[in-house]
Design an enzyme around this catalytic site. Structure first.
Site, PDB file in Angstrom:
ATOM      1  N   GLU A  66      -7.623  -4.928  -0.621  1.00  0.00           N
ATOM      2  CA  GLU A  66      -8.105  -5.601  -1.821  1.00  0.00           C
ATOM      3  C   GLU A  66      -8.246  -7.111  -1.618  1.00  0.00           C
ATOM      4  O   GLU A  66      -9.128  -7.745  -2.213  1.00  0.00           O
ATOM      5  CB  GLU A  66      -7.139  -5.343  -2.981  1.00  0.00           C
ATOM      6  N   HIS A  88       0.850  -1.188   0.000  1.00  0.00           N
ATOM      7  CA  HIS A  88       0.000   0.000   0.000  1.00  0.00           C
ATOM      8  C   HIS A  88       0.882   1.234   0.000  1.00  0.00           C
ATOM      9  O   HIS A  88       1.939   1.250   0.636  1.00  0.00           O
ATOM     10  CB  HIS A  88      -0.930   0.013   1.218  1.00  0.00           C
TER      11      HIS A  88
END
Length: 362
Positions: free
Chosen positions: A304, A246
């Site tokens: 995700e 991320h």
């Protein structure tokens, strides 16, 4: 100059704070664990919009108003649905939302918040040869979305799981889609124009377009039979491991454990449970492979990964995962748009020219 605007403060906001080092997400003074699974999506919509609309009602009335907005979106856009359904489901949703009024009233905001929840099931049904199902304005937002998709009332557990997901992704600092929304809002364009900018940014695979490929990855690993071997090959060929890493978080994304717990509650001994067990094996293998292959980077599981499992269990195809992400994030976009319109100014950063310089004539 900060590449990609890293560490540049472009706005002051009361809406959310992402603590990348501590692994914490704060939304209007509440930690994510305070909200997820305890507040429903309509309550969080009200929390986000508080102070940005003079006529914002209380929780119960806002739930009813959001239900009416779903009914209004369906009635407005029903004639356009067959044409929209010829596009991919994300582009079709975006095109449908572009047909909504481009104002800055609460009624305009609620239509935009309702639209992804109405359009996504309707478009998916049309694309598989079924008739769209009209909303039930009295139903809970997430439960109604699932009913419009499947044609039957969802179990309380599944409706709660989707509701928790919508809350979990409702806002997340100044990410690419939210920044795009604020840029357009800073011109004093309407809320629809601002939200369309967010939708455009969200489509990219480096942002909200990524959950779908997680399913493709899991299926490929299941067929291959060796999770660690498959993952090592991908890394060796420079491929990105979907669902890991991320831009902001240097520790585990706090949304991951919220969604993992929700999927586990859905799992039991059925297919979802088996899928979760396999995904947990892949997750650990990926963390081990990435730790060895990229020791200088902290590549942890991101939102995700378990988003993909939850939305798969809810009956959405991977092609529509970004639509459902948008259904949660649109409330945050609107709050940021209104905040920018009321407290900010036109966003106009500078650029540095690095091209050739023409000869100057004396």
């Amino acid at each position: 100059m900060a590449n990609g605007l890293d560490d540049v403060v472009a706005a002051e906001t009361v809406l959310s704070d992402v603590d990348g080092l501590g692994g914490r997400l704060t939304i209007r003074g509440h930690s994510l664990p305070e909200l997820a699974g305890r507040w429903n999506y309509a309550q969080v919509v009200r929390l986000l919009l508080d102070g940005f609309f003079d006529d914002l009602p209380g929780d119960a009335n806002l739930t009813r108003a959001l239900g009416q907005a779903r009914a209004d979106v369906f009635e407005r856009l029903l004639p356009s649905l067959p044409l929209l359904a010829s596009l991919d489901v994300y582009s079709a949703m975006r095109a449908g939302m572009a047909l909504l009024p481009d104002g800055d009233r609460l009624t305009d905001a609620l239509l935009l918040i309702a639209a992804p929840a109405v359009l996504t099931p309707a478009l998916l049904r049309l694309q598989r040869g079924e008739e769209p199902i009209a909303p039930d304005s009295r139903a809970d937002h997430a439960a109604d979305m699932l009913r419009m998709l499947s044609g039957s009332v969802a179990s309380p557990a599944l409706a709660s799981a989707l509701d928790t997901y919508l809350v979990t992704v409702c806002d997340h600092g100044l990410n690419a889609s939210t920044f795009a929304t604020r840029v357009v809002a800073s011109t004093l364009a309407g809320l629809t124009s601002s939200v369309l900018a967010g939708l455009g940014a969200l489509k990219g695979p480096l942002h909200g377009g990524a959950p779908g490929p997680v399913i493709e990855m899991l299926d490929a690993i299941a067929e291959h039979g060796d999770a660690a071997g498959w993952l090592r090959d991908e890394v060796a060929h420079g491929e990105r491991i979907m669902g890991f890493g991320h831009r902001i978080y240097r520790v585990r994304d706090p949304r991951v454990d919220v969604l993992k717990a929700v999927v586990r509650q859905l799992g039991g001994e059925g297919e979802t449970g088996r899928r979760l067990a396999f995904a947990e094996t892949v997750e650990q293998a990926a963390l081990d492979v990435l730790r060895v292959a990229k020791p200088s980077r902290s590549l942890q599981t991101n939102v995700e990964f378990y988003t993909a499992l939850l939305l798969e269990a809810a009956g959405f195809p991977p092609s529509a995962f970004s639509n459902v992400f948008a259904a949660g994030r649109v409330a945050g976009w609107i709050a940021h748009a209104r905040e920018q319109q009321t407290t900010g100014r036109l966003i106009r950063p500078q650029s540095r020219y690095v091209g050739p310089v023409p000869d100057l004539v004396a």
